[in-house]
Write a protein that holds these residues in place. Structure first.
Motif, PDB file in Angstrom:
ATOM      1  N   GLN A   1      -5.135   3.417   1.841  1.00  0.00           N
ATOM      2  CA  GLN A   1      -4.432   2.171   2.130  1.00  0.00           C
ATOM      3  C   GLN A   1      -5.222   0.930   1.746  1.00  0.00           C
TER       4      GLN A   1
ATOM      5  N   GLY B   1      -5.446  -1.558  -3.856  1.00  0.00           N
ATOM      6  CA  GLY B   1      -4.354  -0.777  -4.425  1.00  0.00           C
ATOM      7  C   GLY B   1      -4.682  -0.139  -5.756  1.00  0.00           C
TER       8      GLY B   1
ATOM      9  N   ARG C   1      -6.476  -2.397   0.323  1.00  0.00           N
ATOM     10  CA  ARG C   1      -5.591  -3.448  -0.170  1.00  0.00           C
ATOM     11  C   ARG C   1      -5.749  -3.741  -1.657  1.00  0.00           C
TER      12      ARG C   1
ATOM     13  N   TRP D   1       3.663   2.996  -7.119  1.00  0.00           N
ATOM     14  CA  TRP D   1       2.715   4.086  -6.895  1.00  0.00           C
ATOM     15  C   TRP D   1       3.145   5.381  -7.578  1.00  0.00           C
TER      16      TRP D   1
ATOM     17  N   GLY E   1      -0.419   0.695  -8.542  1.00  0.00           N
ATOM     18  CA  GLY E   1      -0.892  -0.567  -7.995  1.00  0.00           C
ATOM     19  C   GLY E   1      -0.003  -1.009  -6.857  1.00  0.00           C
ATOM     20  N   PRO E   2      -0.320  -2.135  -6.208  1.00  0.00           N
ATOM     21  CA  PRO E   2       0.480  -2.604  -5.073  1.00  0.00           C
ATOM     22  C   PRO E   2       1.962  -2.719  -5.425  1.00  0.00           C
TER      23      PRO E   2
ATOM     24  N   THR F   1       0.870  -1.179   0.000  1.00  0.00           N
ATOM     25  CA  THR F   1       0.000   0.000   0.000  1.00  0.00           C
ATOM     26  C   THR F   1       0.905   1.226   0.000  1.00  0.00           C
TER      27      THR F   1
ATOM     28  N   ALA G   1      -4.461   7.264  -4.330  1.00  0.00           N
ATOM     29  CA  ALA G   1      -3.591   6.217  -3.775  1.00  0.00           C
ATOM     30  C   ALA G   1      -2.145   6.700  -3.726  1.00  0.00           C
TER      31      ALA G   1
ATOM     32  N   GLN H   1      -5.709   3.229  -7.853  1.00  0.00           N
ATOM     33  CA  GLN H   1      -5.816   4.691  -7.838  1.00  0.00           C
ATOM     34  C   GLN H   1      -7.161   5.079  -8.420  1.00  0.00           C
TER      35      GLN H   1
END
Length: 861
Positions: free
Chosen positions: A306, A310, A308, A247, A243-244, A40, A276, A312
């Motif tokens: 945050q 992930g 999970r 960022w 994404g996870p 995250t 995100a 945007q």
């Protein structure tokens, strides 16, 4: 029995195995892979925005303590990050970076141990060049050693900057430099979050996944609304790249530093969460106010950031300064943000069908700032204050009858001029404004453009008009709907059309027009008008209210004097491309993206940068007599031909005729005697040509033609007589100066500076102290050569020549120009030293990047 003895052996083994499978413990399952580092967006603190180079061990430790005591650690903030200026200016005998022992007496490892002891993580700063942005050792060519050093110290996060990078400017070079540190970090075996900070120069979102965990998408943020708005506009469209573990990073947060309003800081937090973005605090947490901590610690927004999944938030709509973002959440909810970047109250709406919400008969909305819960049928809507953002957590709702309906209370208010002297009840004059989707453009430049202007001139018979709109977005009919307007003391608000309705169905609107009267003695300014809608809802006819606030802008005529028109905000502004740019050209769609106004090779430090298809409106109130200006097409983007027209009320006071690219500035003089409204219009067959109003000076009142132009400017160095003894502050770092006619904004010469890669300070001590009492800022004009450059200003004060510096490192691209400005209230001196403006002993400017840079007209205003 005998037949059983005859069973095949394989069958017996199979049977035994089957029995054993019920008796034996299950085989160990393969462990799921660990989540990626930075699964995250990282959350933490960085000292730069609030402290610049003034970083030390005490600050970092006390910030770690504050994370715990304020509850920010429990809210999810983990990283305490050290920025530039933490090391000595030279590496040690073994080639390693050396923490400054005065700032970090226990070394970085000692600080890391302290931070880790709090259950937190420590970050450090490095640079993918030969030196950092502040001139400390960089890591280019030292990646392996520096990565091992940081890992040995227990560092958990690396911000890796981009100054003095020796780059050829290609994307391949950026990938090569940042991959080198990625590989070096991997070889340490320590998990270190890798933050790529190359300012979005090489579009890192297209290549940095798998190299960095986050990457800057923009230039540096500043603690002001224009900067925040510009960064949101640049970062919001990049949702597909996040994404996870990877960022988009729109830079650290400014929340709490004092340059913006609480509404703007809530937008800052809201949009960072929706995008995100990493949540890296940039304010002094040891002294942060309760309001600042409440914004930073909003658990609902942090949960959105945050989440999970992930993801945007995606841009659903973006028109006329109003934006809607839609972000899916792991539990099936969706976060919907309604963002208003304009300068007035605006109703922002989106239908549920335009979002990712699944079909339902109704939807439950939870406002993440207020906690209020409402329901809508099919349209999510809110009256959003200027510069504000409303964020809802939304899910389908089976039974809406027990949940209050969402009611939007919007308003549209014309700019107001106080009534005539004597304070009678004559209606206040108002100016009709160009409209952006129903919302008036406010009395400052419109940042979003707005296309071809619609203003045809002020209507002198118009009253001060407020229009309110109460809209029922919920399931079920509202009853006994009424709206009221609470105006400032001495003002009156009179409804011209009905302000009540007995019933209001779903998606129906009660629109009311009001006449607003403002006393003649009212000063120019912004005044709140509080609006309230009352109604009853549901089977039990429960009472409820909805409120909002519209800001009335009151304008008065300019004071006596001759002044640069760029220092006066227009009442309305419409521009075909991007915003009106005071004192620079219109470079494009974003704020502050132009150069010094340049027409036919002549450079102007004052003016209005517009494009054709623009119109600016100013209120003069009959008190001004003349406007003098040069006009032309800016050299940065040839186009045209264009025409420039000055209107005094509805009459043409001056016109340029067709002006072509490369032509020398054309002078215009307009007689404005008795004029109430001044309009400046730039037009061409094709909108978007860079059209400049250069050095416009407005004369108001009975003042001599030779009186000084306000604000007064005092030239300190103009280089007309030579280099004026300019030298370098650090001889060992290199650099030279020479008089040059190639760039000048005053006279016929400027100063050509050959800069070392890591930069140096250029200026000189003064033979006698300089008295700048009354000045509020220092400025100088700059043009970069084949490489861009940082520009900064410092002074020395008192008999000890104490060094005072602002830390405002302003970047200028290659072959671009700008005015570098440093306010005295931004300049910091060593502890115990006061910046005495009457005792300035030296003036210095900082330049870098290893090429030629041209400067001129170092001045105080």
């Amino acid at each position: 029995m005998m037949r059983n003895r005859g069973r095949p052996v394989a069958a017996l083994v199979s049977s035994l195995a089957l029995c054993w499978s019920f008796l034996a413990p299950p085989a160990a399952q393969a462990a799921p892979p660990p989540p990626p580092l930075a699964a995250t967006p990282p959350m933490g603190f960085n000292n730069w925005n609030a402290f610049g180079c003034d970083v030390n061990e005490t600050l970092i430790k006390e910030t770690a303590d504050a994370f715990v005591s304020t509850g920010l650690k429990d809210a999810g903030y983990r990283y305490v990050n050290i920025d530039d200026c933490w090391s000595l200016r030279e590496r040690g005998p073994d080639g390693r970076l050396v923490p400054d022992p005065a700032k970090f007496p226990n070394g970085i490892k000692g600080v890391a141990n302290y931070v880790h002891g709090k259950g937190l993580k420590l970050g450090i700063y490095g640079d993918a060049g030969t030196k950092t942005c502040a001139g400390y050792p960089g890591s280019l060519g030292h990646e392996e050693l520096d990565a091992r050093t940081w890992a040995d110290w227990g560092v958990d996060y690396l911000k890796y900057d981009n100054c003095n990078n020796q780059s050829d400017g290609s994307q391949e070079d950026y990938i090569r430099r940042y991959t080198a540190m990625r590989q070096a970090l991997d070889r340490t075996g320590r998990s270190i979050v890798y933050s790529i900070c190359e300012w979005g120069t090489s579009r890192p979102w297209t290549w940095a996944k798998g190299i960095g965990h986050l990457w800057r998408t923009t230039g540096d943020i500043s603690d002001n609304w224009a900067s925040l708005r510009s960064i949101i506009r640049q970062n919001a469209p990049l949702a597909p790249y996040a994404g996870p573990g990877h960022w988009n990073d729109p830079d650290m947060m400014e929340i709490g530093n004092g340059g913006m309003t609480a509404t703007e800081y809530r937008t800052h937090m809201s949009m960072w969460a929706m995008m995100a973005a990493p949540l890296i605090i940039g304010t002094d947490l040891r002294t942060a106010s309760a309001e600042t901590l409440a914004i930073l610690g909003n658990r609902e927004l942090i949960a959105i950031d945050q989440d999970r999944l992930g993801v945007q938030g995606a841009v659903v709509s973006d028109e006329n300064g109003l934006m809607v973002l839609d972000k899916p959440l792991a539990n099936g909810d969706r976060a919907i943000a309604l963002y208003n970047s304009t300068d007035t109250l605006a109703t922002v709406s989106v239908t549920t069908g335009e979002t990712g919400l699944r079909d339902a008969g109704a939807y439950r909305l939870t406002d993440v700032w207020t906690g209020a819960t409402t329901q809508v049928k099919s349209t999510i809507s809110a009256a959003v204050p200027a510069h504000g953002t409303v964020v809802y957590r939304v899910r389908p709702l089976r039974d809406p009858t027990a949940v209050a309906p969402a009611v939007a209370l919007g308003a549209n208010l014309a700019t107001l001029v106080p009534g005539p002297a004597g304070g009678d009840s004559t209606p206040t004059t108002a100016v009709p404004q160009p409209t952006d989707g129903g919302a008036p453009v406010a009395a400052v430049p419109d940042p979003t453009g707005g296309g071809t202007p619609t203003t045809t001139g002020p209507d002198p018979t118009a009253g001060g008009t407020l229009t309110t709109a109460v809209t029922n977005r919920g399931v079920g009919t509202l009853r006994d709907v009424a709206v009221t307007a609470d105006v400032p003391e001495g003002w009156t608000a009179t409804p011209v059309t009905p302000a009540r309705r007995s019933r209001l169905a779903t998606d129906a609107t009660l629109e009311t027009r009001w006449r607003i009267d403002v006393p003649a003695s009212t000063p120019a300014g912004r005044y709140p008008i509080d609006l309230t809608a009352s109604y009853r809802w549901g089977p039990r006819h429960r009472p409820a209210t909805t409120s909002s606030q519209v800001i009335a802008t009151v304008v008065t005529a300019p004071e006596d004097g001759r002044r640069h028109l760029s220092t006066i905000s227009p009442v309305t502004s419409v521009n075909a491309t991007g915003p009106l740019e005071p004192d620079q050209s219109n470079g494009g769609a974003l704020e502050n993206d132009g150069n010094l106004i340049t027409i036919g090779g002549q450079v102007h430090t004052r003016g209005l940068g517009t494009t054709t298809g623009s119109e600016l409106l100013y209120y003069l109130g009959g008190r001004c007599s003349r406007l003098v200006t040069d006009v032309g097409i800016d050299d940065e983007a040839p186009g045209g031909p264009a025409t420039f027209t000055v209107y005094a009320d509805d009459a043409v006071a001056a016109a340029s005729g067709p002006v072509t690219s490369g032509e020398a500035p054309k002078p215009l003089t307009a007689d404005l005697t008795g004029t109430a409204w001044l309009r400046l219009v730039a037009e061409s067959e094709t909108t978007g040509t860079h059209a400049d109003w250069a050095s416009p000076v407005l004369t108001c009142g009975d003042v001599p033609d030779d009186s000084p132009v306000l604000p007064e400017s005092r030239t300190l160095f103009s280089f007309e007589s030579g280099t004026e003894d300019f030298t370098i502050a650090n001889p060992g770092d290199g650099g030279t100066v020479a008089q040059s006619p190639l760039f000048h904004t005053e006279g016929t010469n400027g100063l050509k500076v050959s800069t070392p890669v890591a930069g140096n300070w250029f200026g000189r001590p003064l033979a006698t102290p300089l008295d700048l009492t009354g000045a509020t800022m220092l400025k100088f004009d700059l043009k970069a050569g084949d490489a861009g450059t940082v520009g900064e200003i410092a002074v020395q004060v008192g008999e000890a020549f104490s060094w005072c510096q602002g830390g405002l490192w302003t970047w200028t691209n290659a072959h671009s120009s700008r005015t570098i400005t440093e306010r005295f209230d931004q300049i910091s001196c060593p502890t115990g030293i006061t910046l005495d403006r009457s005792d300035i002993r030296a003036v210095w400017v900082f330049l870098n990047t290893g090429g030629e840079v041209f400067i001129d007209n170092i001045r105080a205003e």
